[in-house]
Design an enzyme around this catalytic site. Structure first.
Site, mmCIF file in Angstrom:
data_model
loop_
_atom_site.group_PDB
_atom_site.id
_atom_site.type_symbol
_atom_site.label_atom_id
_atom_site.label_comp_id
_atom_site.label_asym_id
_atom_site.label_seq_id
_atom_site.Cartn_x
_atom_site.Cartn_y
_atom_site.Cartn_z
ATOM 1 N N CYS A 126 56.981 51.322 27.898
ATOM 2 C CA CYS A 126 57.645 50.812 26.709
ATOM 3 C C CYS A 126 57.163 49.416 26.344
ATOM 4 O O CYS A 126 57.919 48.442 26.431
ATOM 5 C CB CYS A 126 59.155 50.806 26.940
ATOM 6 S SG CYS A 126 59.725 52.404 27.496
ATOM 7 N N TYR A 177 39.193 44.983 39.693
ATOM 8 C CA TYR A 177 40.340 44.510 38.905
ATOM 9 C C TYR A 177 41.094 45.689 38.283
ATOM 10 O O TYR A 177 41.607 45.595 37.170
ATOM 11 C CB TYR A 177 39.886 43.477 37.857
ATOM 12 C CG TYR A 177 39.086 42.356 38.489
ATOM 13 C CD1 TYR A 177 39.724 41.415 39.287
ATOM 14 C CD2 TYR A 177 37.699 42.278 38.353
ATOM 15 C CE1 TYR A 177 39.006 40.417 39.916
ATOM 16 C CE2 TYR A 177 36.966 41.281 38.980
ATOM 17 C CZ TYR A 177 37.621 40.348 39.762
ATOM 18 O OH TYR A 177 36.909 39.371 40.387
ATOM 19 N N ARG A 218 43.624 45.702 32.655
ATOM 20 C CA ARG A 218 42.568 44.954 31.964
ATOM 21 C C ARG A 218 42.608 45.088 30.439
ATOM 22 O O ARG A 218 42.444 44.081 29.744
ATOM 23 C CB ARG A 218 41.182 45.328 32.509
ATOM 24 C CG ARG A 218 41.006 45.002 33.996
ATOM 25 C CD ARG A 218 39.570 45.148 34.461
ATOM 26 N NE ARG A 218 38.716 44.125 33.900
ATOM 27 C CZ ARG A 218 37.870 44.301 32.899
ATOM 28 N NH1 ARG A 218 37.704 45.473 32.353
ATOM 29 N NH2 ARG A 218 37.164 43.291 32.456
ATOM 30 N N GLY A 264 30.698 36.262 39.494
ATOM 31 C CA GLY A 264 30.643 36.359 38.044
ATOM 32 C C GLY A 264 29.524 37.206 37.472
ATOM 33 O O GLY A 264 29.426 37.325 36.254
HETATM 34 C C1 LIG Z 1 37.243 35.974 41.040
HETATM 35 C C2 LIG Z 1 36.359 35.078 41.790
HETATM 36 C C3 LIG Z 1 35.101 35.523 42.205
HETATM 37 C C4 LIG Z 1 34.545 36.892 41.870
HETATM 38 O O1 LIG Z 1 34.229 37.052 40.539
HETATM 39 P P1 LIG Z 1 33.461 38.373 40.049
HETATM 40 O O2 LIG Z 1 33.331 38.167 38.598
HETATM 41 O O3 LIG Z 1 34.312 39.537 40.386
HETATM 42 O O4 LIG Z 1 32.145 38.416 40.748
HETATM 43 C C5 LIG Z 1 34.335 34.661 42.981
HETATM 44 N N1 LIG Z 1 34.772 33.420 43.313
HETATM 45 C C6 LIG Z 1 35.980 32.963 42.929
HETATM 46 C C7 LIG Z 1 36.410 31.614 43.341
HETATM 47 C C8 LIG Z 1 36.814 33.767 42.153
HETATM 48 O O5 LIG Z 1 38.000 33.300 41.765
#
Ligand SMILES: *Cc1c(COP(=O)(O)O)cnc(C)c1O
Length: 418
Positions: free
Chosen positions: A343, A372, A312, A239
């Site tokens: 479309c 992504y 995205r 994250g």
């Molecule tokens: C998607 C995901 C991540 C990675 O998230 P990022 O924002 O790309 O770092 C890590 N752990 C789990 C369980 C995820 O679903």
């Protein structure tokens, strides 16, 4: 730390001109910098040097096997969410002993595959899943190492579609039920609880939510140790946010400065499941302007890439920086919608973007699309998927070729009696 830069008004990826690659390959295409990709991994690895840790690259962010191989060479592990991702990670040469398996709908087949390959652990998301893992492991005469994915009820302050650690989320087991679930796990004969897992969301732009949730997790780890459970890993999830336009995300060092003190006393190895921060700014999507189109309301650039190539914007209203590949400083600035040929009204790559005026045939770069991007692409509108190209210095490697019309129907069959 970005190898995409303008030299004399020309966008380069490392030592190659993006326009030269377009001349050879045609458009659209994804273009990655090997140096950016690897240096992002290394920066995170170094930032967490003070504590024992494993970076398990989140395969779903960009799952090309060539990129997985580069990470395997660096010693990276993998965070997977399906049997298909396990297959990819192994093909990329990632050590199964450094693979963690998340996701709330693992099937018996996927569990068996992962146990056979000897992954580091499963991140378990429900009581029934725990029972199934136990059953499959027992049949195979194995012990399944697990972490429970705990939902810490933390607001990661990100886009609601990518927040995963709120009370109402489908992910994980609520913190107040976690103790009971660990007690159950401890009694199951083929389950070995070895860790605690969280993943609170994606594109997180401050370290506060990590501090708040990891304090809760560290407390839980202590309580479990008191109960005699050998908790060796705390998985902080992924994250870590990145800059798309004008965000100011913490650096890896700043995230580490907030997180390391909370984990350093725990005696546990930290697992980091980072995707976006490694891959996001290591890639661009290059696309060509097919038509300039003006209405009374708007000015459109109709380009040859679309929502099937980059989801995205349509999916999360994501805002990507867009700029011409050849940039004339004298160009007049205009406000445009960059749209694809599909479309659907949601088929746009950017809305109300201020960019230098471009003409039919000019190239545009959509930045920060290494994560992504390609991996979410589809064949919608029967559009062949675009190639992925990796640049290393003066060399360009096609790490996935452009699909052909034949590829589009490869998996289809016309029954004989039609
Ligand atoms: C998607 C995901 C991540 C990675 O998230 P990022 O924002 O790309 O770092 C890590 N752990 C789990 C369980 C995820 O679903």
């Amino acid at each position: 730390m970005n190898d995409f830069e303008y030299r004399n008004g020309e966008l380069y990826c490392e030592d190659l001109r993006v326009s030269d690659i377009a001349d050879k390959m045609g458009t659209p295409f994804y273009l990655y910098s090997r140096h950016t990709f690897i240096s992002h991994y290394q920066a995170i690895d170094q930032a967490f040097n003070e504590i024992p840790h494993i970076i398990c690259y989140s395969v779903k962010a960009n799952s090309n096997v060539a990129l997985l191989k580069l990470l395997a060479n660096e010693g990276s592990g993998a965070d997977i969410v399906s049997g298909g991702e396990l297959y990819r990670a192994l093909k990329g040469g990632i050590d199964p002993g450094r693979i963690v398996f998340a996701g709330l709908g693992k099937t018996a087949e996927e569990i068996e595959y992962a146990l056979k390959e000897g992954i580091l652990m499963f991140n378990v998301e429900s009581s029934q899943e725990m029972l199934l893992i136990n059953e499959v492991a027992e049949k195979m005469g194995k012990q399944a190492p697990v972490a429970i994915r705990v939902n810490p009820d933390i607001d990661p302050k990100t886009h609601p579609n990518i927040a995963t650690g709120l009370k109402e989320s489908k992910f994980g087991i609520p913190l107040n039920q976690a103790m009971a679930e660990y007690e159950v796990a401890k009694r199951l004969s083929s389950i070995k609880p070895v860790g605690i897992h969280q993943h609170i969301g994606s594109q997180i732009l401050e370290s506060g939510p990590f501090e708040a949730s990891l304090r809760k997790i560290a407390n839980l780890a202590n309580s479990l140790k008191v109960l005699g459970m050998d908790i060796q890993y705390i998985n902080i999830g992924g994250g870590f946010g990145i800059q798309y336009t004008d965000e100011q995300p913490p650096t890896p060092e700043q995230f580490a400065a907030a997180i390391v003190p909370i984990l350093s006393g725990s005696g546990c190895t930290a697992i980091l499941e980072i995707g976006r921060m490694i891959a996001g700014n290591a890639g661009i999507l290059a696309t060509k302007v097919l038509y300039n189109k003006k209405t009374e309301e708007k000015e459109f650039l109709v380009v040859d890439a679309a929502m099937n190539d980059l989801m995205r914007p349509a999916l999360y209203q994501a805002d990507h920086h867009v700029a011409p590949v050849k940039s004339l400083e004298t160009a007049r600035e205009v406000v445009v919608d960059v749209v694809g040929p599909i479309c659907e009204s949601t088929d746009f790559l950017a809305r109300d973007k201020v960019i230098p005026e471009v003409a039919q045939g000019d190239l545009l770069a959509v930045f920060s699309t290494g994560a992504y991007g390609f991996c979410m692409s589809s064949n919608y509108n029967s559009r062949p998927r675009v190639p992925e190209i990796l640049v290393s210095g003066k060399k360009a490697y096609v790490i996935r070729r452009r699909e052909t019309y034949d590829d589009l129907i490869t998996w289809e069959a016309i029954p004989r009696d039609f």
